[in-house]
Design a protein around this motif. Structure first.
Motif, PDB file in Angstrom:
ATOM      1  N   VAL A 151      -8.136  20.599  32.483  1.00 34.42           N
ATOM      2  CA  VAL A 151      -9.274  20.227  32.412  1.00 34.42           C
ATOM      3  C   VAL A 151     -10.319  20.923  31.806  1.00 34.42           C
ATOM      4  CG1 VAL A 151     -11.565  19.811  33.908  1.00 34.42           C
ATOM      5  CG2 VAL A 151      -9.540  19.112  35.016  1.00 34.42           C
ATOM      6  N   ASN A 152     -10.115  22.181  31.575  1.00 35.53           N
ATOM      7  CA  ASN A 152     -10.762  22.916  30.486  1.00 35.53           C
ATOM      8  C   ASN A 152     -10.379  22.516  29.144  1.00 35.53           C
ATOM      9  OD1 ASN A 152     -12.454  25.169  29.569  1.00 35.53           O
ATOM     10  ND2 ASN A 152     -11.062  26.401  29.417  1.00 35.53           N
ATOM     11  N   GLY A 153      -9.190  22.292  29.001  1.00 40.40           N
ATOM     12  CA  GLY A 153      -8.631  21.875  27.620  1.00 40.40           C
ATOM     13  C   GLY A 153      -9.281  20.543  27.243  1.00 40.40           C
ATOM     14  N   ILE A 154      -9.439  19.672  28.261  1.00 41.71           N
ATOM     15  CA  ILE A 154      -9.902  18.293  27.964  1.00 41.71           C
ATOM     16  C   ILE A 154     -11.524  18.549  27.830  1.00 41.71           C
ATOM     17  CG2 ILE A 154     -10.589  16.051  28.801  1.00 41.71           C
ATOM     18  CD1 ILE A 154      -7.724  16.483  30.512  1.00 41.71           C
ATOM     19  N   ALA A 155     -12.153  19.425  28.444  1.00 38.71           N
ATOM     20  CA  ALA A 155     -13.555  19.469  28.097  1.00 38.71           C
ATOM     21  C   ALA A 155     -14.167  20.321  26.943  1.00 38.71           C
ATOM     22  CB  ALA A 155     -14.036  20.329  29.390  1.00 38.71           C
ATOM     23  N   GLN A 171     -12.100  23.484  20.650  1.00 38.27           N
ATOM     24  CA  GLN A 171     -11.911  24.711  20.628  1.00 38.27           C
ATOM     25  C   GLN A 171     -10.803  24.995  20.177  1.00 38.27           C
ATOM     26  OE1 GLN A 171     -11.902  26.025  24.537  1.00 38.27           O
ATOM     27  NE2 GLN A 171     -12.154  28.434  24.016  1.00 38.27           N
ATOM     28  N   GLU A 172     -10.740  26.285  19.373  1.00 40.08           N
ATOM     29  CA  GLU A 172      -9.481  26.922  18.517  1.00 40.08           C
ATOM     30  C   GLU A 172      -8.476  26.984  19.732  1.00 40.08           C
ATOM     31  OE1 GLU A 172      -8.345  30.436  15.603  1.00 40.08           O
ATOM     32  OE2 GLU A 172     -10.466  29.836  15.854  1.00 40.08           O
ATOM     33  N   ASN A 173      -7.284  27.024  19.667  1.00 37.82           N
ATOM     34  CA  ASN A 173      -6.070  27.161  20.278  1.00 37.82           C
ATOM     35  C   ASN A 173      -6.285  26.346  21.550  1.00 37.82           C
ATOM     36  OD1 ASN A 173      -4.898  28.823  18.539  1.00 37.82           O
ATOM     37  ND2 ASN A 173      -5.819  30.512  19.226  1.00 37.82           N
ATOM     38  N   ASN A 174      -6.656  25.182  21.652  1.00 41.91           N
ATOM     39  CA  ASN A 174      -6.996  24.525  22.654  1.00 41.91           C
ATOM     40  C   ASN A 174      -5.631  23.819  23.327  1.00 41.91           C
ATOM     41  OD1 ASN A 174      -8.231  22.964  24.788  1.00 41.91           O
ATOM     42  ND2 ASN A 174      -8.239  21.287  23.448  1.00 41.91           N
ATOM     43  N   VAL A 175      -4.703  23.890  22.383  1.00 33.41           N
ATOM     44  CA  VAL A 175      -3.268  23.416  22.971  1.00 33.41           C
ATOM     45  C   VAL A 175      -2.697  24.345  23.946  1.00 33.41           C
ATOM     46  CG1 VAL A 175      -2.143  24.235  21.125  1.00 33.41           C
ATOM     47  CG2 VAL A 175      -1.229  22.188  22.216  1.00 33.41           C
ATOM     48  N   LEU A 176      -3.146  25.493  24.074  1.00 31.14           N
ATOM     49  CA  LEU A 176      -2.460  26.387  24.775  1.00 31.14           C
ATOM     50  C   LEU A 176      -3.037  26.290  26.447  1.00 31.14           C
ATOM     51  CD1 LEU A 176      -3.065  29.991  23.006  1.00 31.14           C
ATOM     52  CD2 LEU A 176      -1.020  28.418  23.256  1.00 31.14           C
ATOM     53  N   ASN A 177      -4.113  25.557  26.499  1.00 30.94           N
ATOM     54  CA  ASN A 177      -4.511  25.160  27.899  1.00 30.94           C
ATOM     55  C   ASN A 177      -3.590  23.997  28.449  1.00 30.94           C
ATOM     56  OD1 ASN A 177      -6.995  26.621  28.322  1.00 30.94           O
ATOM     57  ND2 ASN A 177      -7.878  25.279  27.098  1.00 30.94           N
ATOM     58  N   PHE A 178      -3.139  23.075  27.612  1.00 27.75           N
ATOM     59  CA  PHE A 178      -2.204  22.124  27.954  1.00 27.75           C
ATOM     60  C   PHE A 178      -0.702  22.792  28.114  1.00 27.75           C
ATOM     61  CE2 PHE A 178      -5.428  19.935  25.850  1.00 27.75           C
ATOM     62  CZ  PHE A 178      -6.052  19.007  26.812  1.00 27.75           C
ATOM     63  N   PHE A 193       0.226  25.819  28.865  1.00 26.39           N
ATOM     64  CA  PHE A 193       0.444  26.636  30.106  1.00 26.39           C
ATOM     65  C   PHE A 193      -0.089  25.988  31.475  1.00 26.39           C
ATOM     66  CE2 PHE A 193       0.183  29.992  26.693  1.00 26.39           C
ATOM     67  CZ  PHE A 193       1.505  30.528  26.754  1.00 26.39           C
ATOM     68  N   GLY A 194      -1.093  25.187  31.075  1.00 27.07           N
ATOM     69  CA  GLY A 194      -1.484  24.543  32.377  1.00 27.07           C
ATOM     70  C   GLY A 194      -0.643  23.535  33.333  1.00 27.07           C
ATOM     71  N   ILE A 195      -0.142  22.728  32.232  1.00 26.98           N
ATOM     72  CA  ILE A 195       0.721  21.732  32.770  1.00 26.98           C
ATOM     73  C   ILE A 195       1.922  22.174  33.709  1.00 26.98           C
ATOM     74  CG2 ILE A 195       2.152  19.478  32.495  1.00 26.98           C
ATOM     75  CD1 ILE A 195      -0.223  18.958  30.187  1.00 26.98           C
ATOM     76  N   PRO A 196       2.662  23.046  32.879  1.00 30.64           N
ATOM     77  CA  PRO A 196       4.012  23.365  33.643  1.00 30.64           C
ATOM     78  C   PRO A 196       3.433  24.613  34.788  1.00 30.64           C
ATOM     79  CG  PRO A 196       4.052  24.176  31.143  1.00 30.64           C
ATOM     80  CD  PRO A 196       2.737  23.506  31.465  1.00 30.64           C
ATOM     81  N   LEU A 197       2.307  25.181  34.848  1.00 29.84           N
ATOM     82  CA  LEU A 197       1.895  25.972  35.843  1.00 29.84           C
ATOM     83  C   LEU A 197       1.605  24.932  37.160  1.00 29.84           C
ATOM     84  CD1 LEU A 197       1.202  28.755  36.864  1.00 29.84           C
ATOM     85  CD2 LEU A 197      -1.262  28.304  36.015  1.00 29.84           C
ATOM     86  N   ALA A 198       0.869  23.997  36.747  1.00 27.11           N
ATOM     87  CA  ALA A 198       0.343  22.911  38.006  1.00 27.11           C
ATOM     88  C   ALA A 198       1.834  22.077  38.650  1.00 27.11           C
ATOM     89  CB  ALA A 198      -0.584  21.875  37.421  1.00 27.11           C
ATOM     90  N   LEU A 199       2.692  21.604  37.619  1.00 23.77           N
ATOM     91  CA  LEU A 199       3.628  21.204  38.287  1.00 23.77           C
ATOM     92  C   LEU A 199       4.776  21.974  38.801  1.00 23.77           C
ATOM     93  CD1 LEU A 199       4.217  18.395  35.192  1.00 23.77           C
ATOM     94  CD2 LEU A 199       3.153  18.132  37.777  1.00 23.77           C
ATOM     95  N   GLY A 200       5.098  23.093  38.148  1.00 26.69           N
ATOM     96  CA  GLY A 200       5.939  24.126  38.707  1.00 26.69           C
ATOM     97  C   GLY A 200       5.603  24.662  40.065  1.00 26.69           C
ATOM     98  N   ALA A 201       4.316  24.958  40.206  1.00 22.20           N
ATOM     99  CA  ALA A 201       3.692  25.696  41.481  1.00 22.20           C
ATOM    100  C   ALA A 201       3.876  24.642  42.509  1.00 22.20           C
ATOM    101  CB  ALA A 201       2.411  26.192  41.144  1.00 22.20           C
ATOM    102  N   PHE A 202       3.483  23.300  42.147  1.00 18.95           N
ATOM    103  CA  PHE A 202       3.325  22.441  43.129  1.00 18.95           C
ATOM    104  C   PHE A 202       4.805  21.972  43.601  1.00 18.95           C
ATOM    105  CE2 PHE A 202       3.095  17.768  44.852  1.00 18.95           C
ATOM    106  CZ  PHE A 202       2.477  17.970  45.845  1.00 18.95           C
ATOM    107  N   GLY A 203       5.831  21.869  42.944  1.00 18.86           N
ATOM    108  CA  GLY A 203       7.248  21.568  43.181  1.00 18.86           C
ATOM    109  C   GLY A 203       7.875  22.863  43.892  1.00 18.86           C
ATOM    110  N   VAL A 204       7.494  23.946  43.408  1.00 24.06           N
ATOM    111  CA  VAL A 204       8.030  24.982  44.342  1.00 24.06           C
ATOM    112  C   VAL A 204       7.485  24.894  45.661  1.00 24.06           C
ATOM    113  CG1 VAL A 204       8.193  27.674  44.707  1.00 24.06           C
ATOM    114  CG2 VAL A 204       8.564  26.484  42.362  1.00 24.06           C
ATOM    115  N   HIS A 205       6.172  24.514  45.856  1.00 19.79           N
ATOM    116  CA  HIS A 205       5.391  24.749  47.069  1.00 19.79           C
ATOM    117  C   HIS A 205       6.045  23.507  47.938  1.00 19.79           C
ATOM    118  CE1 HIS A 205       2.445  23.989  50.036  1.00 19.79           C
ATOM    119  NE2 HIS A 205       2.395  22.672  49.855  1.00 19.79           N
ATOM    120  N   MET A 206       6.337  22.524  47.420  1.00 15.68           N
ATOM    121  CA  MET A 206       7.180  21.277  48.149  1.00 15.68           C
ATOM    122  C   MET A 206       8.690  21.631  48.735  1.00 15.68           C
ATOM    123  SD  MET A 206       4.763  19.203  48.665  1.00 15.68           S
ATOM    124  CE  MET A 206       5.654  17.873  49.337  1.00 15.68           C
TER     125      MET A 206
END
Length: 89
Positions: free
Chosen positions: A27-31, A35-42, A44-57
């Motif tokens: 969301v910060n990357g979209i907002a 910003q410079e190096n904005n792609v880093l938000n995506f 690192f953010g997408i694998p972190l969100a999906l990986g953490a939720f997958g391991v949680h399940m």
């Protein structure tokens, strides 16, 4: 009252909070699209969100949704991730 607290503790666990951090990174990357190096938000953010939720399940399934076991295992995993991030790399 106790049932609602039990449901809340069952939903909000260390890995779901970690997944929320990943979603907030995206969301910060979209907002801040200009910003410079904005792609880093995506990046690192997408694998972190999906990986953490997958391991949680996976942990919920393996522990047969026992909240205390889920919390214990996830707390240890998140603590190990934090230790590795802060002191190993």
């Amino acid at each position: 009252m106790q049932e609602s607290i039990s449901k809340l503790v069952n939903i909000i666990t260390p890995l779901t909070l970690m997944a929320l951090i990943g979603v907030l990174m995206v969301v910060n990357g979209i907002a801040h699209i200009k910003q410079e190096n904005n792609v880093l938000n995506f990046f690192f953010g997408i694998p972190l969100a999906l990986g953490a939720f997958g391991v949680h399940m996976l942990i919920r399934h393996l522990t047969r949704q026992k909240t205390a076991y889920v919390w214990a295992i996830e707390f240890i995993l998140v603590a190990l991730f934090w230790y590795a991030f802060m002191y190993v790399w």
